[in-house]
Structure formats: C-alpha cells, structure tokens
Motif scaffolding. Structure first.
Motif, PDB file in Angstrom:
ATOM      1  N   THR A   1     -12.572  17.086   7.245  1.00 51.39           N
ATOM      2  CA  THR A   1     -12.296  16.289   8.402  1.00 51.39           C
ATOM      3  C   THR A   1     -11.321  17.400   9.367  1.00 51.39           C
ATOM      4  N   LEU A   2     -11.744  17.345  10.641  1.00 48.00           N
ATOM      5  CA  LEU A   2     -11.032  18.240  11.786  1.00 48.00           C
ATOM      6  C   LEU A   2     -10.205  17.223  12.431  1.00 48.00           C
ATOM      7  N   ASP A   3     -10.681  16.167  12.897  1.00 46.99           N
ATOM      8  CA  ASP A   3      -9.907  15.030  13.495  1.00 46.99           C
ATOM      9  C   ASP A   3     -10.396  13.836  13.300  1.00 46.99           C
ATOM     10  N   LEU A   4      -9.548  12.559  13.662  1.00 47.79           N
ATOM     11  CA  LEU A   4     -10.306  11.200  13.287  1.00 47.79           C
ATOM     12  C   LEU A   4      -9.214  10.433  14.211  1.00 47.79           C
ATOM     13  N   ARG A   5      -9.857   9.338  14.755  1.00 47.17           N
ATOM     14  CA  ARG A   5      -9.213   8.396  15.608  1.00 47.17           C
ATOM     15  C   ARG A   5     -10.021   7.121  15.441  1.00 47.17           C
ATOM     16  N   ILE A   6      -8.828   6.335  15.171  1.00 47.21           N
ATOM     17  CA  ILE A   6      -9.040   4.818  14.963  1.00 47.21           C
ATOM     18  C   ILE A   6      -8.637   4.044  16.075  1.00 47.21           C
TER      19      ILE A   6
ATOM     20  N   GLY B   1      -8.106  10.647   4.266  1.00 47.52           N
ATOM     21  CA  GLY B   1      -7.854   8.959   4.653  1.00 47.52           C
ATOM     22  C   GLY B   1      -6.395   8.942   4.064  1.00 47.52           C
TER      23      GLY B   1
ATOM     24  N   ASP C   1     -13.090   7.667   6.903  1.00 52.51           N
ATOM     25  CA  ASP C   1     -13.267   9.278   6.589  1.00 52.51           C
ATOM     26  C   ASP C   1     -14.415   9.284   5.679  1.00 52.51           C
ATOM     27  N   THR C   2     -14.375   8.501   4.681  1.00 52.53           N
ATOM     28  CA  THR C   2     -15.372   8.595   3.697  1.00 52.53           C
ATOM     29  C   THR C   2     -16.803   8.269   3.959  1.00 52.53           C
TER      30      THR C   2
ATOM     31  N   PHE D   1      -4.679   5.075  16.612  1.00 52.33           N
ATOM     32  CA  PHE D   1      -4.404   6.208  15.795  1.00 52.33           C
ATOM     33  C   PHE D   1      -5.240   7.269  15.600  1.00 52.33           C
TER      34      PHE D   1
ATOM     35  N   LEU E   1      -5.601  11.601  14.524  1.00 57.65           N
ATOM     36  CA  LEU E   1      -4.993  12.427  13.637  1.00 57.65           C
ATOM     37  C   LEU E   1      -5.732  13.805  13.799  1.00 57.65           C
TER      38      LEU E   1
ATOM     39  N   THR F   1      -8.495   3.765   7.458  1.00 58.53           N
ATOM     40  CA  THR F   1      -8.354   5.232   7.788  1.00 58.53           C
ATOM     41  C   THR F   1      -9.474   5.934   6.647  1.00 58.53           C
ATOM     42  N   SER F   2      -9.066   5.635   5.362  1.00 53.03           N
ATOM     43  CA  SER F   2      -9.855   6.086   4.229  1.00 53.03           C
ATOM     44  C   SER F   2     -11.157   5.754   4.164  1.00 53.03           C
TER      45      SER F   2
ATOM     46  N   GLY G   1      -4.205   2.135   6.630  1.00 52.58           N
ATOM     47  CA  GLY G   1      -4.447   3.502   5.928  1.00 52.58           C
ATOM     48  C   GLY G   1      -5.753   3.227   5.024  1.00 52.58           C
ATOM     49  N   VAL G   2      -5.932   1.915   4.725  1.00 52.02           N
ATOM     50  CA  VAL G   2      -7.058   1.980   3.983  1.00 52.02           C
ATOM     51  C   VAL G   2      -8.448   1.701   5.021  1.00 52.02           C
TER      52      VAL G   2
ATOM     53  N   CYS H   1     -10.423   7.290  -3.524  1.00 47.93           N
ATOM     54  CA  CYS H   1     -11.315   6.407  -3.277  1.00 47.93           C
ATOM     55  C   CYS H   1     -11.593   5.467  -4.303  1.00 47.93           C
TER      56      CYS H   1
ATOM     57  N   TYR I   1       0.962  -1.428   0.008  1.00 48.22           N
ATOM     58  CA  TYR I   1      -0.105   0.087   0.105  1.00 48.22           C
ATOM     59  C   TYR I   1       0.992   1.248  -0.012  1.00 48.22           C
TER      60      TYR I   1
ATOM     61  N   GLY J   1      -3.177   7.443   6.283  1.00 45.60           N
ATOM     62  CA  GLY J   1      -2.596   6.132   5.773  1.00 45.60           C
ATOM     63  C   GLY J   1      -0.842   6.704   5.593  1.00 45.60           C
TER      64      GLY J   1
END
Lengths: 148, 156
Positions: B88-93, A64, B69-70, A93, A95, B65-66, B62-63, B25, A26, A68
């Motif tokens: 997007t302002l912030d994102l947590r996984i 995204g 997000d989407t 994670f 961000l 995350t994407s 990362g996949v 995407c 990836y 990644g």
C-alpha cells in the motif's frame, strides 16, 4: 458528557496512561502503549507482536494495523489536549506509507495543526529506529461538536 | 472492466484466502466471502475487543482501515495473471457514518486502474447494502514492491 469522556478525563488528570489504553478495547488488542517524551508531549508506541503482522514472508506490520495505530494516536492526542467533554468524531483519515513496518517497536507522535470550533486537523508521524526515517505519515480531520 | 471475469480466477481465490490468513487479519477475524467478477468482499464480525469507543460500542476506525486495505489488495490481484508482492502506497478513508454496534462490517473493493507500476482502488464498507455505506476508502498500491514472493509454494 459520555461516560467514556468522564473516565478519560479522570485518567488524564492522573496521567494513568496504561488505564487510558485499557479503556479502548482495540488499542489494548493491538498492544499500544503510551507515555510522555522529555518535552511532555504524548508518545505512543507499539511493541512488535506476531499478531500484528501482514505479509508474513518479509515480515512486515499490516498496513491496516499501522493505520489503526496512527488513527488511535490522533484521537487520544486530541482528547488529551482538549478541555471539551465531547469525544471527537473522525471524519476522514489519510495515510501515506513510506517504508514497511519491520519486526520492531513502532512509535507515533501527533501535532494538532488546527483546532477550530467544529473541526480539528491532526498530523501523525510514525517511525521505528530512526525518527528521520518515517514508516508512515498521516493526517486526520475530527468533528469536535455535534449540532444540538 | 470491473464486471469482467478475474484475470486469473484461481489466483484471485488463492490471494483472497492468503490475505485473510495473515496474522493481523486472523486477529480481526477477517473472512473472504468471495468475489463478483473482479470485486472481492470481506467481512469482520462485531466483537467487543474491536471496539474503539466503549461508551457507544462502535468498532474502532482501525478495523475499517484494515478491512479496506486488505479487500483493496485482493481486488488488485483480480487483475493479475500471476501473483506479485504489492504494498500500500497510500490510503484514505472517509467515515460517512458511525458503524452500528453488534453488526458485522462488509467491505467490497475494486481496482479501477492497473497501471504498470501502480494500482488504484476504491472500496466501500457497509452493514446491509453497499448502497448504504459506513465508510469509503481509496488507495494506491505499488506493484512488484518486493522480490520476495508472498506465497512460498506458488500455489496459484
């Protein structure tokens, strides 16, 4: 030791950056490059590519994708700076997006804030033309060992 | 609230199709499967060029995350009467467990609070059932982040 770690450690010792990226499918798809800055720290870069765009009308890199790229940077940075033969596993994670990613190269650099027996904490920063104007900052926790 | 019908059903369908049409995407092969009420579901098929760890064949984080997000962004549009640009302002996984190599990943998201300037979302990624999740994601989005419309023709 996994075959992946064996390959990684061999490539690291010879500083074969392009081959390290090529070993992560990836990362190769995103178009990541990596090398060392003047102080010998790992520096990741992502040259602009149309396929990495999210919003096309701005245009801006997909959020995204930025995630990644940063997550990948954190993992490789940690593996690069460790002696362990076990691949770290990401736990979480987080961000923060500070600016939209423009149609130009995105850079990332990481810092291992803490490396314990079981868990490591890594900070990641991404920027474009000006390092003082970050596009995103992130942090990740990695699990370093699996209970036997 | 989340079982309610979308604020604008046509807009949600348009946003679902639009957001998965963005180049990144398309690169990931993201598909919009539709929405139940205001909860959209997206899918990414397993592919060998999306792998993070070649030894295990597990998809790259990362996949996840994407897709989070989407899907979350589409969930925000389920609450809107008119399409506005959001960022997007912030994102947590949270990675609850490793994805199974070879299996498609699904993501279902909901916007649980749409405030005047910020939208709050949560999402789950899974293979077979949302009750057996691989990852959990929470995010916030800025509303009206850019005066430039995301949709040129204003089809919605």
């Amino acid at each position: 030791m996994s075959q992946f770690m064996e390959t990684f450690l061999a490539l690291r010792d010879e500083k074969r950056f392009a081959d390290i990226i090529a070993a992560v499918p990836y990362a190769r798809l995103m178009g990541v490059a990596c090398g060392e800055d003047e102080s010998g720290e790992l520096l990741f870069s992502l040259p602009f590519a149309e396929r990495n765009v999210g919003n096309t009308t701005l245009p801006a890199l997909h959020g995204g994708l930025i995630g990644g790229f940063l997550e990948n940077a954190a993992l490789l940075h940690l593996m690069w700076n460790r002696e362990s033969l076990e691949a770290p596993k990401i736990v979480d994670f987080s961000l923060d997006y500070l600016r939209s990613g423009k149609a130009t190269t995105l850079y990332a650099q990481c810092e291992i804030t803490k490396q314990g027996k079981r868990v490591a904490h890594v900070l990641i920063e991404a920027w474009q033309e000006d390092r003082r104007k970050p596009v995103a900052v992130a942090r990740a926790h990695f699990l370093l060992s699996t209970p036997s | 609230m989340t079982d309610a019908a979308p604020a604008n059903e046509k807009l949600l369908a348009t946003a679902g199709a639009l957001f998965v049409s963005f180049p990144h995407c398309v690169t990931l092969g993201m598909q919009y499967l539709g929405s139940v009420g205001r909860k959209p579901t997206l899918k990414v098929d397993w592919r060998d060029d999306l792998v993070g760890n070649p030894a295990s064949g597990v998809l790259h984080g990362g996949v996840i995350t994407s897709i989070v997000d989407t899907t979350s962004a589409i969930a925000v549009t389920a609450h809107m009467d008119e399409l506005e640009t959001i960022a997007t302002l912030d994102l947590r996984i949270d990675y609850l467990k490793a994805a199974t190599p070879g299996k498609a990943i699904y993501c279902t998201a909901e916007c649980y609070r749409l405030a005047s300037q910020i939208a709050f979302t949560r999402a789950v990624c899974y293979h077979d059932s949302p009750d057996d999740p691989i990852a959990h994601g929470v995010a916030t989005f800025m509303r009206d982040s850019n005066p430039k419309p995301m949709l040129v023709e204003g089809a919605a």
